[in-house]
Design a protein around this motif. Structure first.
Motif, short mmCIF file in Angstrom:
data_model
loop_
_atom_site.label_atom_id
_atom_site.label_comp_id
_atom_site.label_asym_id
_atom_site.label_seq_id
_atom_site.Cartn_x
_atom_site.Cartn_y
_atom_site.Cartn_z
N TYR A 55 5.44 41.56 -12.15
CA TYR A 55 5.41 40.70 -10.97
C TYR A 55 6.48 39.62 -11.08
N ILE A 56 6.85 39.09 -9.94
CA ILE A 56 7.66 37.89 -9.85
C ILE A 56 7.14 37.09 -8.67
N GLU A 57 7.04 35.78 -8.83
CA GLU A 57 6.47 34.95 -7.78
C GLU A 57 7.25 33.65 -7.64
N ARG A 58 7.27 33.15 -6.44
CA ARG A 58 7.91 31.86 -6.16
C ARG A 58 6.89 30.96 -5.52
N ILE A 59 6.78 29.72 -6.03
CA ILE A 59 5.81 28.76 -5.54
C ILE A 59 6.54 27.51 -5.07
N THR A 60 6.19 27.04 -3.89
CA THR A 60 6.76 25.81 -3.34
C THR A 60 5.65 24.80 -3.11
N ILE A 61 5.83 23.59 -3.64
CA ILE A 61 4.87 22.51 -3.46
C ILE A 61 5.48 21.47 -2.52
N ASP A 62 4.78 21.15 -1.46
CA ASP A 62 5.26 20.17 -0.48
C ASP A 62 4.23 19.05 -0.37
N PRO A 63 4.27 18.05 -1.28
CA PRO A 63 3.26 17.00 -1.27
C PRO A 63 3.67 15.81 -0.41
N SER A 64 2.69 15.06 0.04
CA SER A 64 2.92 13.81 0.76
C SER A 64 2.00 12.77 0.14
N ILE A 65 2.59 11.85 -0.64
CA ILE A 65 1.82 10.83 -1.34
C ILE A 65 2.44 9.46 -1.03
N SER A 66 1.75 8.69 -0.24
CA SER A 66 2.23 7.36 0.14
C SER A 66 1.10 6.35 -0.06
N GLY A 67 1.45 5.06 -0.01
CA GLY A 67 0.43 4.06 -0.21
C GLY A 67 0.93 2.66 0.04
N LYS A 68 0.32 1.70 -0.64
CA LYS A 68 0.67 0.28 -0.52
C LYS A 68 0.85 -0.29 -1.92
N ASP A 69 1.81 -1.23 -2.07
CA ASP A 69 1.93 -1.90 -3.35
C ASP A 69 0.95 -3.06 -3.43
N ASN A 70 0.96 -3.79 -4.53
CA ASN A 70 0.02 -4.89 -4.75
C ASN A 70 0.70 -6.21 -4.41
N ALA A 71 0.12 -6.92 -3.44
CA ALA A 71 0.69 -8.20 -3.02
C ALA A 71 0.15 -9.38 -3.82
N ALA A 72 -0.75 -9.11 -4.78
CA ALA A 72 -1.32 -10.21 -5.57
C ALA A 72 -0.24 -10.94 -6.35
N THR A 73 -0.31 -12.26 -6.39
CA THR A 73 0.68 -13.05 -7.13
C THR A 73 0.65 -12.73 -8.61
N THR A 74 -0.57 -12.55 -9.13
CA THR A 74 -0.74 -12.21 -10.55
C THR A 74 -1.61 -10.96 -10.65
N PRO A 75 -1.01 -9.77 -10.65
CA PRO A 75 -1.80 -8.54 -10.75
C PRO A 75 -2.60 -8.50 -12.06
N SER A 76 -3.71 -7.81 -12.01
CA SER A 76 -4.55 -7.63 -13.19
C SER A 76 -5.28 -6.30 -13.04
N PRO A 77 -6.02 -5.86 -14.04
CA PRO A 77 -6.78 -4.61 -13.91
C PRO A 77 -7.86 -4.64 -12.83
N THR A 78 -8.18 -5.83 -12.32
CA THR A 78 -9.23 -5.93 -11.29
C THR A 78 -8.75 -6.60 -10.01
N THR A 79 -7.48 -6.99 -9.95
CA THR A 79 -6.97 -7.73 -8.80
C THR A 79 -6.02 -6.86 -7.99
N TYR A 80 -6.37 -6.64 -6.72
CA TYR A 80 -5.48 -5.90 -5.83
C TYR A 80 -5.56 -6.50 -4.43
N GLU A 81 -4.39 -6.75 -3.84
CA GLU A 81 -4.28 -7.18 -2.45
C GLU A 81 -3.28 -6.27 -1.75
N GLU A 82 -3.67 -5.73 -0.61
CA GLU A 82 -2.82 -4.78 0.09
C GLU A 82 -1.45 -5.38 0.39
N GLY A 83 -0.41 -4.65 0.00
CA GLY A 83 0.94 -5.15 0.16
C GLY A 83 1.78 -4.29 1.07
#
Length: 467
Positions: free
Chosen positions: A44-72
């Motif tokens: 056999y021979i096979e060809r695979i194509t992955i077309d992902p869409s991964i988007s989001g928001k960064d962290n607008a917190a002045t001082t990020p931490s493991p528990t601090t997130y503000e939508e940016g």
């Protein structure tokens, strides 16, 4: 009742071969065991194509931490399309012994951040670089003055504290100058990374039992691995601007399995183990914050895996399949020497090391589990169709910024057409619904939030089989 569902098996395989193509961690693996347990001569021979869409928001917190997130700010799609080819062949030496060779690409990543967010460099003018340089020089002078005062009166704890503070301030000012210079050289450049792998597997199988229903198989694996990571933007704090290029290396492992078949009801079951593989490679690293760069020996160990594959005929035209996969991603890490050594130098307000053992560039908190159930229907001697539903656990949340999803659910459709009794063409498509995830940098600080993401996977396979 004998169930002859070979074309149906290939129809379900046409969607199953894409099932791990966007799995937990860096997993894009398909297992050659599915091809090795086919009857007769098979290729056999096979060809695979992955077309992902991964988007989001960064962290607008002045001082990020493991528990601090503000939508940016918005993070545009950071996952690049990815194409790869797998192939293999097996043959029966006699009614008991089979041999085969296979090529696949089990691990991979391709990401690039763009836009105006914390994962992309801004711009720095020549005047700003010069200003940072002057500030660094002034801080260095102040540190020397404070150190001299302490040396003159080494029992004075106030002078000791002042000297330590001045040295830390000078280090921070020097890092700020180095980073400004680096950003000026790489304006508006986004974080990007790639990982490529190639597996070459040789297998020998021996059938046993009264009707040769059992088969044990195994063989060596040669794996090639290479990659690079470029961290950009303020999300990475003092490691902003880090470059790591990991030279192609060869590693050696093995694969082994046990299979059982009962052709009268189209039943097949297989348990396959792939060993972990150590790669001794050279890392070409650069850390702008400290001004250090060089080549360093390091070892990357790709993880082991266990696969369970099962199929059985429900009636003369219907086939049921099930798959289960486990990969211990919680044991995996990439720890480049310069990156790790630099993070050991980070100190807190009390001047004690924050990370005495240093940090990994990439690691995961959980093992990866994946499961899939498929159902196929034979329509004629030429045509068969199939569908599947699958689930992947992901490897932890929050997770690395280079793959910010928490597993997925997927649905797939496939079809198989027999061009001749020996030659068949299969096609499949899967839709993946990614789980929402927070992303973190290696010290645990949250830096992004990624929701409502998905991917499409397309596959095409050509097979030859002669019993």
């Amino acid at each position: 009742m004998s169930l002859r569902l070979q074309s149906l098996t290939l129809a379900i395989a046409s969607i199953s071969f894409a099932s791990a193509a966007q799995a937990a961690g860096l997993d894009r693996s398909t297992q050659p065991s599915w091809g090795f347990t086919q009857d007769g001569t098979f290729a056999y021979i096979e060809r695979i194509t992955i077309d992902p869409s991964i988007s989001g928001k960064d962290n607008a917190a002045t001082t990020p931490s493991p528990t601090t997130y503000e939508e940016g700010r918005d993070i545009n799609n950071m996952a690049l399309n990815y194409d790869f080819i797998n192939y293999g062949a097996k043959a029966d030496v006699n009614d008991k012994v089979s041999v085969g060779v296979f090529f696949d690409q089990p691990w991979g990543a391709d990401v690039e951040f763009t836009g105006n967010n914390n994962f992309v460099n801004g711009t720095v003018s020549a005047q700003q670089v010069a200003g940072a340089g002057q500030a660094a020089q002034a801080a260095a002078t102040a540190a020397k003055t404070a150190a001299a005062a302490y040396q003159a009166d080494p029992t004075n704890q106030t002078l000791a504290y002042n000297a330590a503070t001045a040295v830390k301030t000078a280090q921070q000012a020097g890092a700020a100058y180095n980073l400004a210079s680096n950003i000026a050289q790489h304006p508006n450049e986004g974080t990007n990374a790639s990982v490529d792998s190639k597996n070459f597997t040789g297998l020998v199988g021996v059938k046993f039992g009264e009707k040769n229903n059992w088969q044990v198989y195994g063989g060596p694996v040669l794996q090639k691995l290479e990659g690079e990571v470029h961290l950009r933007g303020t999300a990475y704090n003092s490691t902003q601007g880090y470059d790591g290029i990991f030279a192609q290396s060869n590693g050696y492992g093995w694969m082994a399995g046990l299979a059982y078949s009962k052709p009268e009801i189209a039943l097949k079951a297989a348990l396959t183990y792939r060993s972990e593989i150590d790669h001794d490679t050279v890392a070409y690293e650069s850390m702008p914050a400290t001004g250090e760069s060089g080549s360093y020996d390091m070892t990357i160990t790709t993880p082991k895996s266990v696969n369970v594959d099962f199929q059985t005929g429900l009636n003369p035209t219907t086939l049921l399949t099930a798959k289960l996969r486990w990969v211990p991603w919680s044991d995996f890490s990439i720890k480049p020497p310069l990156y790790n050594a630099t993070t050991k130098k980070a100190t807190g307000a009390d001047f004690k090391p924050l990370y005495p053992n240093g940090l990994n560039l990439i690691d995961y908190s959980d093992d990866g589990w994946a499961a899939e159930v498929g159902l196929g229907k034979k329509l004629s001697n030429q045509w068969a169709v199939s569908g599947s539903v699958g689930w992947d656990s992901g490897a932890g949340d929050p997770t690395t910024t280079l793959g910010p999803v928490e597993g997925h659910w997927n649905v797939g459709l496939g079809a198989n057409y027999n061009v001749t009794p020996e030659v068949a063409v299969s096609a499949g498509v899967k839709y993946l619904m990614f789980g929402d995830a927070k992303s973190k940098i290696p010290n645990g600080d949250l830096v992004g939030d990624f929701q409502n993401n998905d991917a499409w996977i397309y596959g095409l396979r050509l097979t030859y089989q002669k019993k």
